[in-house]
Write a protein that holds these residues in place. Sequence first.
Motif, PDB file in Angstrom:
ATOM      1  N   ARG A  36       0.811  -1.220   0.000  1.00  0.00           N
ATOM      2  CA  ARG A  36       0.000   0.000   0.000  1.00  0.00           C
ATOM      3  C   ARG A  36       0.847   1.273   0.000  1.00  0.00           C
ATOM      4  O   ARG A  36       0.399   2.312  -0.507  1.00  0.00           O
ATOM      5  CB  ARG A  36      -0.940   0.002   1.212  1.00  0.00           C
ATOM      6  CG  ARG A  36      -2.039  -1.052   1.157  1.00  0.00           C
ATOM      7  CD  ARG A  36      -3.167  -0.618   0.237  1.00  0.00           C
ATOM      8  NE  ARG A  36      -3.847   0.540   0.763  1.00  0.00           N
ATOM      9  CZ  ARG A  36      -4.858   0.490   1.649  1.00  0.00           C
ATOM     10  NH1 ARG A  36      -5.278  -0.689   2.105  1.00  0.00           N
ATOM     11  NH2 ARG A  36      -5.443   1.593   2.073  1.00  0.00           N
ATOM     12  N   ILE A  37       2.044   1.211   0.562  1.00  0.00           N
ATOM     13  CA  ILE A  37       2.897   2.415   0.569  1.00  0.00           C
ATOM     14  C   ILE A  37       4.191   2.165  -0.205  1.00  0.00           C
ATOM     15  O   ILE A  37       5.180   2.869  -0.016  1.00  0.00           O
ATOM     16  CB  ILE A  37       3.199   2.884   2.004  1.00  0.00           C
ATOM     17  CG1 ILE A  37       3.969   1.822   2.798  1.00  0.00           C
ATOM     18  CG2 ILE A  37       1.912   3.270   2.727  1.00  0.00           C
ATOM     19  CD1 ILE A  37       4.521   2.332   4.124  1.00  0.00           C
ATOM     20  N   GLY A  38       4.167   1.179  -1.080  1.00  0.00           N
ATOM     21  CA  GLY A  38       5.367   0.865  -1.848  1.00  0.00           C
ATOM     22  C   GLY A  38       6.397   0.158  -0.989  1.00  0.00           C
ATOM     23  O   GLY A  38       6.057  -0.603  -0.077  1.00  0.00           O
ATOM     24  N   LEU A  48       7.711   4.897   6.471  1.00  0.00           N
ATOM     25  CA  LEU A  48       7.745   5.683   5.241  1.00  0.00           C
ATOM     26  C   LEU A  48       8.063   4.761   4.075  1.00  0.00           C
ATOM     27  O   LEU A  48       9.043   4.007   4.117  1.00  0.00           O
ATOM     28  CB  LEU A  48       8.799   6.781   5.335  1.00  0.00           C
ATOM     29  CG  LEU A  48       8.711   7.739   6.527  1.00  0.00           C
ATOM     30  CD1 LEU A  48       9.808   8.787   6.427  1.00  0.00           C
ATOM     31  CD2 LEU A  48       7.344   8.379   6.617  1.00  0.00           C
ATOM     32  N   GLY A  49       7.227   4.830   3.039  1.00  0.00           N
ATOM     33  CA  GLY A  49       7.439   4.013   1.858  1.00  0.00           C
ATOM     34  C   GLY A  49       7.653   4.865   0.623  1.00  0.00           C
ATOM     35  O   GLY A  49       7.520   6.096   0.663  1.00  0.00           O
ATOM     36  N   THR A  50       7.983   4.218  -0.466  1.00  0.00           N
ATOM     37  CA  THR A  50       8.206   4.946  -1.715  1.00  0.00           C
ATOM     38  C   THR A  50       6.917   5.561  -2.251  1.00  0.00           C
ATOM     39  O   THR A  50       6.972   6.500  -3.049  1.00  0.00           O
ATOM     40  CB  THR A  50       8.805   4.001  -2.760  1.00  0.00           C
ATOM     41  OG1 THR A  50       7.976   2.825  -2.878  1.00  0.00           O
ATOM     42  CG2 THR A  50      10.216   3.588  -2.384  1.00  0.00           C
ATOM     43  N   ASP A  51       5.749   5.053  -1.807  1.00  0.00           N
ATOM     44  CA  ASP A  51       4.475   5.551  -2.329  1.00  0.00           C
ATOM     45  C   ASP A  51       3.523   6.059  -1.256  1.00  0.00           C
ATOM     46  O   ASP A  51       2.362   6.354  -1.558  1.00  0.00           O
ATOM     47  CB  ASP A  51       3.759   4.442  -3.124  1.00  0.00           C
ATOM     48  CG  ASP A  51       4.575   3.955  -4.306  1.00  0.00           C
ATOM     49  OD1 ASP A  51       5.243   4.789  -4.945  1.00  0.00           O
ATOM     50  OD2 ASP A  51       4.551   2.738  -4.575  1.00  0.00           O
ATOM     51  N   GLY A  52       3.989   6.140  -0.001  1.00  0.00           N
ATOM     52  CA  GLY A  52       3.071   6.608   1.041  1.00  0.00           C
ATOM     53  C   GLY A  52       3.618   6.368   2.421  1.00  0.00           C
ATOM     54  O   GLY A  52       4.799   6.045   2.608  1.00  0.00           O
ATOM     55  N   THR A  53       2.733   6.508   3.423  1.00  0.00           N
ATOM     56  CA  THR A  53       3.120   6.430   4.825  1.00  0.00           C
ATOM     57  C   THR A  53       2.059   5.691   5.620  1.00  0.00           C
ATOM     58  O   THR A  53       0.862   5.855   5.370  1.00  0.00           O
ATOM     59  CB  THR A  53       3.290   7.839   5.424  1.00  0.00           C
ATOM     60  OG1 THR A  53       4.256   8.568   4.659  1.00  0.00           O
ATOM     61  CG2 THR A  53       3.737   7.776   6.876  1.00  0.00           C
TER      62      THR A  53
END
Length: 337
Positions: free
Chosen positions: A139-141, A249-254
């Motif tokens: 979901r957040i990469g 923290l992800g590549t596409d969200g948090t």
Amino acid sequence: MLRVAGIGVGDLGRLELRLLAELDDVEVVAGADPSHDARAAFAHELGVPTYENYEEMLHEEHVDAACIVTPHTLHYEQAKACLEHGVHVHLEKPMVTSVDHAQHLIDLADDRDLVLAVGYQRHLDPRFAEIRRLVDDGRIGEVHMATCYLEQEWIRWTQHQWRSNPDLSGGGQLYDSGSHLLDALLWSTRSTPVSVAATVDNRGHDVDVNSALAATLERDDGEGHITASIGVSGAGQSSPAPGEMLTLLGTDGTISFDGETIRVIEDGMTYTATPDDPGFDDITRRKLQNFVDAIRGDVELEIPAEDALKVTALTEAAYDAAENGQTVDVGELLDRS
């Protein structure tokens, strides 16, 4: 019928044994504790034989499984004795206070085809399970950074107990409630510690009260690293349950969790959920049920000792890093074990 004995029958030990006694086809048959008062309370509540010495109990009683709830530095010898007697073990956290001891227990359990579980109940907590699911679903990469803390009014009520005696505890709040935080971080991100730098403040006590860790974690899928900032305080304001926070923290969200609400930010949109807190007794019942079911071969063990080995390695490395003022290679500890 699964015959269970307790080693350590203080407040938490008695609670876990009462919950075990309520499970189908489980019989609590005995308990051991050096404290006369603890033995008396246990005998009154469960009406079974008590022993001052756990080794005598293992020789005298027919025991299939043991629930160990004792000071941390005693875990290794007690769990080792049980496994050598062919007894499955549920061991409260932290597993042990030595990486080599952790690996030895795992090897003993594997050699004898025994279940060795460690009491990190966040694996059975739907809130942390949801965070892990969100990470797994991408979901957040790709998660690349994490920050978390746990605070608790801990030293005030432990300063005159065994937890403040390093000979029994092995360490302070980092090894006690902080151990849950380390486990939750590693478990929810499916990662293994690689290195750690740390600073520790005893605040005038014999064990650590505040700890700050800067760690590098390797994702278990081999697809990258996570930079982690971890804070643990035993001089906080929350009591008795700790206050805590976890942000990924992800590549596409948090993903963030403040102890009550899970907040997901993806593609510029924010979603929140507030899963019910199942409560300590219910989560404890779930982990003990899983332990029993795993012994029977019905399910996979949700809290395997291999996860606890990672926590032990990270904790021991953090203490070493703080003492020597240098970054410690956690991977080397794990490889050595």
